[in-house]
Scaffold this active site. Structure first.
Site, PDB file in Angstrom:
ATOM      1  CD  GLU A  42     157.794  73.969 -56.044  1.00  0.00           C
ATOM      2  OE1 GLU A  42     157.913  74.872 -55.202  1.00  0.00           O
ATOM      3  OE2 GLU A  42     158.420  72.893 -56.012  1.00  0.00           O
ATOM      4  CG  HIS A  47     152.669  77.866 -34.119  1.00  0.00           C
ATOM      5  ND1 HIS A  47     153.268  77.037 -33.208  1.00  0.00           N
ATOM      6  CD2 HIS A  47     152.664  77.192 -35.294  1.00  0.00           C
ATOM      7  CE1 HIS A  47     153.624  75.910 -33.805  1.00  0.00           C
ATOM      8  NE2 HIS A  47     153.268  75.986 -35.082  1.00  0.00           N
ATOM      9  CE  LYS A  73     155.589  73.373 -29.091  1.00  0.00           C
ATOM     10  NZ  LYS A  73     154.315  74.029 -29.376  1.00  0.00           N
ATOM     11  CB  ILE A  77     160.527  79.979 -43.888  1.00  0.00           C
ATOM     12  CG1 ILE A  77     161.036  81.301 -44.475  1.00  0.00           C
ATOM     13  CG2 ILE A  77     159.082  80.107 -43.410  1.00  0.00           C
ATOM     14  CD1 ILE A  77     160.982  82.493 -43.553  1.00  0.00           C
TER      15      ILE A  77
END
Lengths: 424, 126, 575
Positions: C117, C135, C341, C427
């Site tokens: 990382e 979700h 949304k 992703i």
């Protein structure tokens, strides 16, 4: 579990004064402080100017508060440091206070409580400063902690946002320690701090003050590399096109204080939206029976002398508080309406108990007035008036009014207002 | 005529100062300290210095100090230099002299807190 | 020829919209869009126009952004040889939720796993900068990888969070409608989701029932879609937990390690160059988030492009927490152009409210600066979800950048040209929800690929259980008391807003992937996350870090190496 008459939460100037006065009234008192030492924020306020009203001397913060500590210890008042109150439960038998410290979970019972929890600082995000999240953005109090308690230098080239007293004090303090303070920026068209601090903290050290300016953005990924400054309009909104970049490694914020009342709220104590502290009466009892407030938890004071004074009143009243639902509350309390000419008024209510005599009021004017008159009217009848010169929102006024002989009832309409000019 | 803000107390009176021959006439002051301030400010402005000194005690790396009386404004940074060179090796109490007669100005630098002693007590309790 | 026809059509569309400056070609399953444009939104539009809904087809963006130098990837400034000569079985690139969950699933086998990382902690980019929603997947269409994994992933959360000791609340989600006339359409939609997409518990709730459950929501909501399977988790908490469990099971996590280049020969990655030495892995897993495309290019296998999309969330004081106890948003039938949304309101596992995020296209992959307009826009919309929402309650806000592919779906597959490579790219939301399921599949894929040259054995000593740091304030009184008596530091409260003890902070400094910075501690045990934003506790946390690690206070950093909090001791400047 130990029983007390009065339990004081907070060991700063308000809490110490409350504990001392309650003890002097013969109450069994316990004070709980979350830090390792008593003294509250004054431990780090090493500048002078405290206690002029009370002691007639210019003391530093530690000197002022240690005088109270001395008296506190002389009276052998019980206290717990590094003890954190986690919850309070009200029952028929009094308040159950739960706390933790290095010894474990503690439980106390008390008849009355004084919440002397002080205030906290508004943060960069609360004044909607945007940009990255570098190191080097501090509230003035945090920077003060680093310099004065830890002996660490959090700044080299520094911009200060907000002309509140702590910001001005830190401008001088950092300059004395060798930092370069590039300027103090104030979003309002008038300075927030006391005039004497503008003189002795800024002018003395040639630090410029920019009114009607704000910091809109910070830059830098590791350490702060600069800030964006913008002029603001009369509604304090940044004016597009006025932005400029100022290179600096530190941004210090002195953009306001918020009374800490999370515990009060958990007890269902209603707050005044103007003070952000509990609505209280002239004995500093909140709307919840047996819960008292004082100091900067009630409203943000300019002077610690007033914090101590409110602590003393609250402590005394808490000591005499008896859980008898009759008498006092039968007479009840009457609201004092402060109209829009006042930024706020403390206390908001008068307790109509037997001893309503001299009452101390604290207030701030909403506007800058070279001449103004504060009046108190009961049912349309003026009962008190006082002339003031130079009323300013940043400067709190203290006033004593004698209500002896005024036949106030729960139904009375008490109105407090300030009119421009000196004509009474 | 000069205008200045009195810094003696939070009232921050705006003083109007006029020098008439030998005499200084001050208006705008709410109390007599304003007059004294104005007189001093014209001839030899004085200020208090508050700061910290280093200590040898790890629980309190610095301890607050101040000058025991005001010093000339133009000597502030000289006094700061002295303060910065001082290291406290004893557990001083509030009021104890840290630097005697700093730079020959006739004032001392004194500790303004007894924190070192309360830390010692805290340790003792353990 | 089909390819030629497709290409002609794309070229024509592009020419009509942008003139001759943009062009397209179709090679294999790659739709390459190239040319020059001066505006990033136009580039996104051009590439999005070329998206073909044909499985396996991806748009690669080769349009030059005129007059703008794209910012280079942020990377550590130092070099050393800590990893020189390492020959791991698997090299996972990226310490976000994807990389960490994959690394953990890989440790179920006897494999030498190395995760690199580039940042100084895990979850510093998208995985630490999202709303933490688990979700229900109701808004996704069947046939996409997102939909496939969201259903699987959602179901895994109770177990995964139990194993990893991460707080998780299955709080449910309400999507409110103010127009009664929308009901028939929504009924159809819900039927479709239940029976075709297999979100079997989604249903419609009456306005009255909604009011009973969430009285703080818009009283004009006539009905709502209710998704009981929706939940929330602390996204960086879960990522760190996955990373710690991977490390406990033998994976090596190397932070501050940026991949700088690769040596590719005969369709295989031979060596991976990092700032900490050259690594020769058997297999590489690309979980590099917004930089997945760059990693793919290094590996000679670039067949998709990432178009970063910023989103800003505001965090509200716990005092406002009672306004919404679940996840709520408002929906109208008028079509939304934005890809999300426009956000919602979410009651977090720590009982704050999270409001957002918005969606803004950007070419800056690592610009996490916030903008007032983002906060304003989201609030403007979300006050219609809950009228009591107030900007006064905001304690902080943050921006994350989504790693979206132009197809707006995940890319989870073996390298096309490069054989020892797996892509786990594109992703974005709901990538946190899908991670547990994706990780299982990617690990399986990896084991299968490595198994071609010898059987891979199960790691018998693998333990799925990670013990988190006790959240002392949530313990029952007697347990808390017992813990303090054992270790008095658990009774010393350092952060008053969040009620965090010194004991918890020291545990964070002792944890398997300990980060001795103010932010490192903050991410693990939350001091400074409350309403004072560390005003009171930050100096104390710095002091505890110094005491515990021996780093002088003046060298304690806020986050990365260039973020020292103090310039040194006072008294030393004027001398």
């Amino acid at each position: 579990m130990t029983d007390y008459d009065v339990l004081v939460i907070g060991g700063g100037p308000g809490g110490l004064a409350a504990a001392v006065s309650a003890k002097k009234e013969g109450a069994g008192v316990l004070l709980i402080e979350r830090e390792a030492r008593l003294g509250g924020i004054l431990k780090q306020c090493i500048h002078d100017g405290f206690g002029l009203l009370r002691f007639g001397e210019k003391l530093t913060g530690p000197e002022y508060v240690e005088r109270f500590e001395e008296e506190f210890h002389k009276l052998s008042i019980s206290y717990e440091v590094q003890t954190f109150v986690t919850s309070v439960r009200k029952t028929e038998k009094g308040f159950y206070v739960y706390a933790v410290n290095a010894k474990g979970v503690r439980e106390y019972r008390t008849k009355a409580m004084v919440l002397a929890t002080g205030c906290r600082e508004r943060t960069a995000k609360q004044v909607f400063i945007h940009g990255t999240r570098p190191a080097g953005v501090f509230t003035a109090g945090t920077a003060q902690h680093f310099v004065n308690l830890m002996g660490q230098m959090p700044a080299r080239r520094c911009v200060i946002l907000g002309s509140g007293d702590i910001g001005l004090i830190m401008a001088r303090r950092l300059t004395l320690e060798g930092a370069k303070v590039l300027g103090v920026y104030e979003v309002k068209p008038v300075p927030s701090g006391l005039t004497r601090n503008l003189v002795q903290c800024l002018e003395d050290y040639d630090i410029p003050l920019f009114l009607s300016h704000t910091v809109t953005r910070v830059f830098g990924t590791g350490r702060l590399t600069g800030v964006e400054i913008a002029g603001v309009d009369e509604r304090m909104r940044p004016i597009p096109g006025t932005e400029r970049y100022v290179e600096c490694d530190t941004l210090i914020l002195s953009v306001g204080l918020i009374p800490e009342n999370e515990m009060a709220e958990s007890l269902g104590v209603p707050l005044d939206i103007r003070t952000k502290g509990p609505i209280c009466d002239n004995r500093f009892m909140t709307e919840a029976d047996g819960v008292f407030t004082c100091g900067n938890a009630t409203h943000v004071n300019d002077l610690v002398d007033y914090v101590s004074e409110s602590g003393e009143i609250a402590g005394r009243a808490a000591a005499s508080y008896k859980k008898r639902t009759g008498q006092e509350s039968e007479k009840g309390r009457v609201m004092m309406d402060a109209d829009a000419s006042l930024q706020y008024l403390v206390p908001q209510k008068l307790n109509l108990g037997s001893d309503l005599g001299k009452v101390i009021l604290y207030f701030r004017s909403s506007r800058v007035l070279t001449e103004g008159t504060l009046t108190v009217a009961v049912d349309g009848q003026k009962i008190f008036a006082r002339k003031y010169q130079n009323l300013k929102p940043p400067e709190m006024e203290r006033l004593e009014i004698d209500f002896t002989g005024q036949c106030l009832t729960k139904e009375s309409r008490v109105l407090v207002s300030i009119a421009e000019g000196g004509g009474i | 005529m000069r205008e200045m803000t009195c810094i003696v107390c939070p009232n921050s009176c705006t003083l109007k100062v006029e020098e008439q021959r030998e005499e200084i006439v001050v208006t705008g002051n709410k109390c007599k300290r304003g007059r004294e301030f104005a007189a001093a400010e014209l001839k030899h402005p004085m200020r208090t210095v508050c700061s910290t000194v280093r200590t040898v005690f790890p629980e309190a790396p610095v301890v607050p100090v101040r000058v025991s009386a005001e010093i000339p404004k133009n000597r502030i940074f000289d006094v700061m230099r002295e303060i910065n060179q001082t290291v406290l090796t004893v557990r001083a109490a509030g009021g104890d002299v840290v630097i005697r007669d700093v730079l020959g100005l006739g004032v001392d630098v004194i500790a303004t807190s007894s924190m070192l002693q309360s830390f010692a007590e805290l340790k003792g309790e353990k | 020829m089909k390819r030629a026809k497709l290409e002609r059509r794309l070229k024509k569309n592009l020419r009509t919209r942008f003139g001759p400056v943009v062009n397209a070609s179709v090679e294999g399953r790659i739709i390459r869009v190239f040319g020059r444009l001066s505006n990033w939104e136009d580039i996104v539009e051009a590439c999005s126009m070329c998206v073909m809904r044909i499985p396996g087809f991806h748009v690669v963006n080769d349009i030059e952004l005129e007059g703008t130098d794209l910012p280079p990837m942020r990377k550590p400034e130092f070099t050393d040889d800590a990893l020189e000569g390492r020959k791991p079985d698997v090299l996972v690139i990226g310490g976000g939720i994807s990389g960490c969950s994959i690394a953990r699933e890989l440790t179920r086998w006897k494999l030498d796993v190395l995760l690199v990382e580039k940042e100084s902690d895990l979850a510093l980019q998208a995985s630490g900068r999202n709303d933490g929603e688990v979700h229900p997947g109701v808004d996704l269409n069947k046939g996409t990888l997102k939909q496939k994994y969201v259903v699987k992933g959602n179901r895994m959360f109770d177990r995964v969070c139990r194993e990893l000791d991460v707080p998780f609340r299955r709080c449910g989600q309400y999507v409110g409608f103010t127009e009664k006339s929308a009901l028939p359409v929504v009924r159809l939609y819900v039927w479709h989701r239940r029976h075709i997409c297999k979100i079997s518990d989604t249903r419609i709730l009456s306005g009255r029932e909604l009011k009973k459950r969430e009285p703080g929501l818009n009283p004009r909501f006539r009905f709502a879609i209710y998704n009981p399977s929706a939940g929330c988790v602390c996204p960086y908490g879960l990522t760190i937990a996955y990373g710690e469990n991977a490390a406990a099971n033998g994976a090596q996590i190397s932070l501050d390690t940026a991949v700088l280049g690769m040596e590719v020969q005969d369709g295989g990655i031979r060596a991976v160059k990092t700032n900490r030495g050259t690594v020769r892995p058997k297999l590489v897993i690309n979980a590099a988030g917004v930089f997945a495309e760059e990693v793919a290019a290094m590996a000679g296998d670039r067949f998709y492009s990432i178009h970063p999309r910023r989103g800003t969330n505001s965090i509200l004081d716990k005092k406002a927490g009672s306004l919404v106890k679940s996840i709520a948003s408002i929906r109208t039938l008028t079509k939304n152009t934005a890809h999300t949304k426009g956000g919602g309101i979410l009651h977090t596992v720590h009982h704050n409210l999270l409001v957002g995020p918005d969606a803004v296209e950007t070419f800056e992959k690592e610009n996490f600066a916030t903008e007032q307009i983002s906060v304003d826009r989201v609030f403007e919309k979300q006050v219609k979800t809950a009228g009591g929402l107030s900007k006064q309650d905001i304690i902080t806000y943050f921006t994350g950048v989504r790693a979206a592919a132009f197809e707006e779906d995940f890319i989870i597959e073996k390298g096309r040209k490069t054989r020892n490579l797996i892509h786990c790219a594109g992703i974005q939301s709901p990538g946190l929800t899908t991670a547990p399921a994706v990780a299982v599949d990617v690990a399986k894929m990896a084991v299968q690929m490595l198994g071609a040259s010898g059987k891979i054995e199960k790691n018998e000593r693998f333990s799925p259980v990670r013990k988190g740091i006790p959240r002392v304030k949530d313990l029952p009184t007697d347990e808390r008391d017992r813990l303090i008596r054992k270790n008095p530091d658990y009774g010393r409260i350092v952060c008053r807003c969040e009620e965090i003890s010194k004991g918890e902070i020291i545990e964070a400094l002792k944890s398997p992937i300990a980060i001795p910075t103010v932010d490192g501690v903050k991410k693990r045990v939350r001091p400074g996350m409350g309403r004072c934003q560390g005003g009171f506790c930050m100096p104390l946390v710095a002091q505890i870090i110094s005491e515990y690690t021996g780093i002088p206070v003046e060298d304690v950093c806020k986050s990365g190496p260039d973020s020292k909090i103090s310039f040194g001791k006072t008294k030393e400047v004027l001398l």
